[in-house]
Design an enzyme around this catalytic site. Structure first.
Site, short mmCIF file in Angstrom:
data_model
loop_
_atom_site.label_atom_id
_atom_site.label_comp_id
_atom_site.label_asym_id
_atom_site.label_seq_id
_atom_site.Cartn_x
_atom_site.Cartn_y
_atom_site.Cartn_z
N ARG A 230 -5.89 10.22 -10.58
CA ARG A 230 -5.44 10.99 -9.53
C ARG A 230 -4.59 10.20 -8.64
O ARG A 230 -5.18 9.62 -7.32
CB ARG A 230 -6.03 12.28 -8.91
N GLU B 14 -11.91 5.35 -6.28
CA GLU B 14 -11.06 5.25 -5.75
C GLU B 14 -9.51 5.66 -6.85
O GLU B 14 -10.00 5.66 -7.70
CB GLU B 14 -9.85 4.19 -5.13
N ASP B 15 -9.40 7.35 -5.91
CA ASP B 15 -7.97 7.89 -6.93
C ASP B 15 -8.83 8.78 -8.82
O ASP B 15 -8.39 8.74 -10.34
CB ASP B 15 -6.90 7.30 -6.91
N LYS C 210 -5.79 -2.03 -1.97
CA LYS C 210 -6.60 -1.37 -1.70
C LYS C 210 -7.11 -3.04 -1.19
O LYS C 210 -7.95 -3.06 0.08
CB LYS C 210 -7.49 -1.11 -2.05
N ASN D 112 0.49 12.26 0.12
CA ASN D 112 0.60 10.39 0.08
C ASN D 112 1.65 10.81 -1.72
O ASN D 112 0.46 11.37 -2.18
CB ASN D 112 -0.14 9.74 0.32
N TYR E 221 0.55 -1.25 0.07
CA TYR E 221 0.12 0.03 -0.19
C TYR E 221 1.44 1.08 -0.36
O TYR E 221 1.87 1.20 -0.04
CB TYR E 221 -0.96 -0.29 1.42
N ALA F 132 -10.16 15.25 -0.50
CA ALA F 132 -10.01 14.92 0.76
C ALA F 132 -10.04 16.24 1.82
O ALA F 132 -10.41 15.70 2.47
CB ALA F 132 -7.74 14.56 1.18
N ASP G 215 -13.15 6.52 -0.61
CA ASP G 215 -12.25 6.10 0.02
C ASP G 215 -11.66 7.90 0.45
O ASP G 215 -11.00 7.96 1.22
CB ASP G 215 -11.40 5.24 -0.13
N ASP G 216 -11.50 8.20 -0.93
CA ASP G 216 -10.18 9.58 -0.86
C ASP G 216 -11.86 10.83 0.16
O ASP G 216 -10.95 11.64 0.25
CB ASP G 216 -9.90 10.25 -2.20
N ALA H 51 -7.73 22.11 -0.61
CA ALA H 51 -9.17 22.51 -0.60
C ALA H 51 -9.94 21.29 -1.92
O ALA H 51 -10.84 21.89 -2.78
CB ALA H 51 -9.37 23.63 -0.90
#
Length: 582
Positions: A167, A257-258, A185, A422, A114, A317, A280-281, A314
């Site tokens: 992303r 995700e992303d 994940k 990250n 991860y 997340a 999740d983000d 901003a």
């Protein structure tokens, strides 16, 4: 094909006491399937019955010995990417052994499978490629997604993690190389929460990439075209969502995700009341950050309603965390308007204030305030707003400068500093900087791991890692088990409170804001129990009958890494007579 296991194949509890499995596969194919391969742990009778005798060296090994061999080899490696390649190779050959090795050293190996190493693996995906994992769907497959899903060998999928690669962590647009994220994940779905690996489906949706380096790379494995941002993209995602629930059921969990900021929020709004889905983000990150703040309030003795929070970043997340903090403040008696005034956002164009020349989008409007004065830099924002907590989710690197950290230490006896971006080189500051510049007074958490810090006075502080893995595996297990159709933000508020409660006073004194990662399996199961209790109590669960003992219900489903026996289930018929009566 592997037939149904005698043990708990479904995620519902099973009372079977047997650990044998039936397989129609024989010979070499059995050994090439990571679900059935046991390597040299096949017993002599299994080798003879299954037609693999002579295809292995004569020695019969235990899984303990196999695990020791792989662990010894890992210890010899120093390069994280090489460790990643080696671990993924084990997963491709022997699934149960892979999870055994991962779970026994989860604190050491989670940063490999991860963040942060998975980000490095994604950037090199085409160069280290060995065997395809997951399902690849391109914009050219529009109109045929259901038939692609039919090609996936598992028919009883319960959880899907999907990305379009736009992303990836703080690395930007990696296109189809982003497949490493869903794979990583879902590894944690199994390692942390015990969800059966065959229940998990990683998906990469390829609509092109705007990464010029990849478009010129002969080893790139996706479409050589710029991202399709037309209506065809939305239609593709619509078709994907419909195809998943049509094949696997309405309560199939779909984790986004992303995705890029501009798509993440609108897809969450579009699908959250129609499908069992979360991002999740936005929501996972929010829950783990809120849990850190709730843990910090125990150390400070200050309720969350008395915090002022300044975000660096901003995007999805930051806004996810901000909205969940507002929910937590409202739960403690504040109005929504009062809570929102406690939260400020600072992006690449400066503080989000009314009348600034740069536009803000509709998702940010709730946190756009009147200007507090002349704020030109993030340091100005800290000195003007006087936050009790700063949270970095910018993905832009070391922007919590020494002056920013020192200012936070001057303004607060126990400043809260979260550098959550990250991978590690994108973090807003290091743990060492945060602790040393505040004389060890700050409460620090990061998105990627940092080691313990020894201060001049000899104190050793262990930084907390605000890792989403504390949240999404346990939430996913609870959602799948209870048959939730739509996932409310209140579920993530409950998850955040549950995580904060699991931090002991001793761990808090060590500087931690989260339990040790070595305990993450138990943390995830406790979270699943609490969330199952919550969704049934609030009418969100649709799996009946409702289990009376929810902890036993959850724990009975947990997949383990012990090998099943493939020896046939043989038994006698006592007293049977095969001769006709005379």
């Amino acid at each position: 094909m592997l037939s149904r296991f005698k043990t708990t194949l479904s995620l519902r509890p099973c009372v079977s006491l047997y650990r044998w499995a039936h397989t129609k596969e024989k010979g070499k194919p059995l050994m090439l399937n990571p679900r059935t391969n046991k390597g040299m742990a096949f017993s002599l009778s299994e080798r003879q019955v299954l037609g693999i005798h002579g295809l292995l060296p004569p020695k019969v090994e235990t899984q303990d010995l196999q695990a020791m061999r792989f662990q010894n080899n890992l210890k010899k490696m120093t390069d994280p990417l090489q460790k990643y390649i080696y671990l993924m190779g084990i997963q491709e050959r022997n699934e149960r052994l892979f999870y055994r090795v991962l779970m026994e050293d989860i604190e050491e190996l989670m940063p490999i499978v991860y963040t942060p190493t998975v980000g490095l693996a994604c950037t090199h995906y085409g160069h280290i490629f060995r065997r395809p994992k997951g399902l690849f769907i391109s914009i050219l497959d529009k109109g045929h997604i259901r038939s692609i899903l039919d090609n996936w060998p598992e028919t009883n999928v319960a959880a899907v993690v999907v990305t379009d690669g736009e992303r990836i962590l703080g690395l930007g647009d990696l296109g189809v190389y982003g497949m490493g994220i869903p794979v990583g994940k879902l590894c944690l779905y199994t390692a942390c929460a015990g969800i059966r690996p065959e229940k998990c489906l990683p998906v990469a949706i390829d609509v092109g990439t705007n990464n010029e380096t990849l478009l010129k790379d002969p080893l790139y494995m996706g479409l050589y075209q710029e991202r399709d941002r037309s209506q065809a993209y939305d239609d593709l995602i619509d078709e994907f969502m419909e195809a998943v629930v049509d094949k696997y059921g309405q309560d199939t969990l779909i984790q986004f995700e992303d995705f890029g900021n501009h798509n993440a929020f609108r897809f969450l709004r579009k699908y959250r009341e129609k499908y069992c889905t979360f991002n999740d983000d936005i929501q996972g990150t929010a829950a783990v950050a809120l849990a850190g703040l709730l843990a910090a309030q125990r150390a400070i003795g200050k309720p969350i309603t008395e915090h002022r929070v300044l975000f660096l970043g901003a995007g999805e997340a930051a806004l996810g965390i901000a909205n969940l903090i507002v929910m937590a403040m409202i739960e403690k008696g504040m109005t929504q308007a009062e809570a929102r005034k406690k939260i400020w956002l600072y992006d690449k164009d400066g503080l989000l204030v009314k009348g600034r020349s740069q536009e803000t989008d509709s998702n940010q409007e709730a946190f756009v305030h009147d200007s507090p004065g002349n704020v030109q830099t993030f340091l100005d924002a800290v000195n003007t707003i006087k936050p009790t907590a700063i949270i970095g989710v910018s993905g832009a690197g070391r922007l919590f400068t020494n002056d920013v950290i020192k200012s936070m230490g001057t303004l607060n006896e126990r400043p809260v500093i979260f550098a959550l971006s990250n991978p590690t080189n994108k973090a807003e500051c290091t743990a060492e900087d945060a602790y040393t510049l505040t004389d060890g007074r700050c409460l620090f958490a990061s998105g990627s791991p940092f080691g313990p810090v020894t201060l001049k006075d000899g104190r050793v502080l262990t930084p907390g890692q605000g890792n989403n893995a504390y949240i999404f595996p346990g939430v996913a297990l609870a959602v799948v088990l209870s048959g939730v159709r739509h996932i409310s933000d209140t579920v993530f508020l409950e998850a955040a409170k549950t995580l904060a409660e699991q931090l002991t006073d001793k761990e808090l004194k060590e500087g931690r804001l989260y339990p040790p990662l070595s305990n993450i399996r138990e943390v995830s199961l406790q979270m699943a129990v609490k969330v199952v209790e919550f969704v049934y109590a609030n009418g969100m669960a649709f799996r009946y009958p409702e289990p009376m003992d929810k902890e036993a219900f959850v724990r009975a489903t947990v997949w383990d890494t012990e090998y099943d026996s493939f020896e046939p289930d043989t038994y006698d018929w006592p007293g049977v007579n095969f001769h006709p009566k005379k």
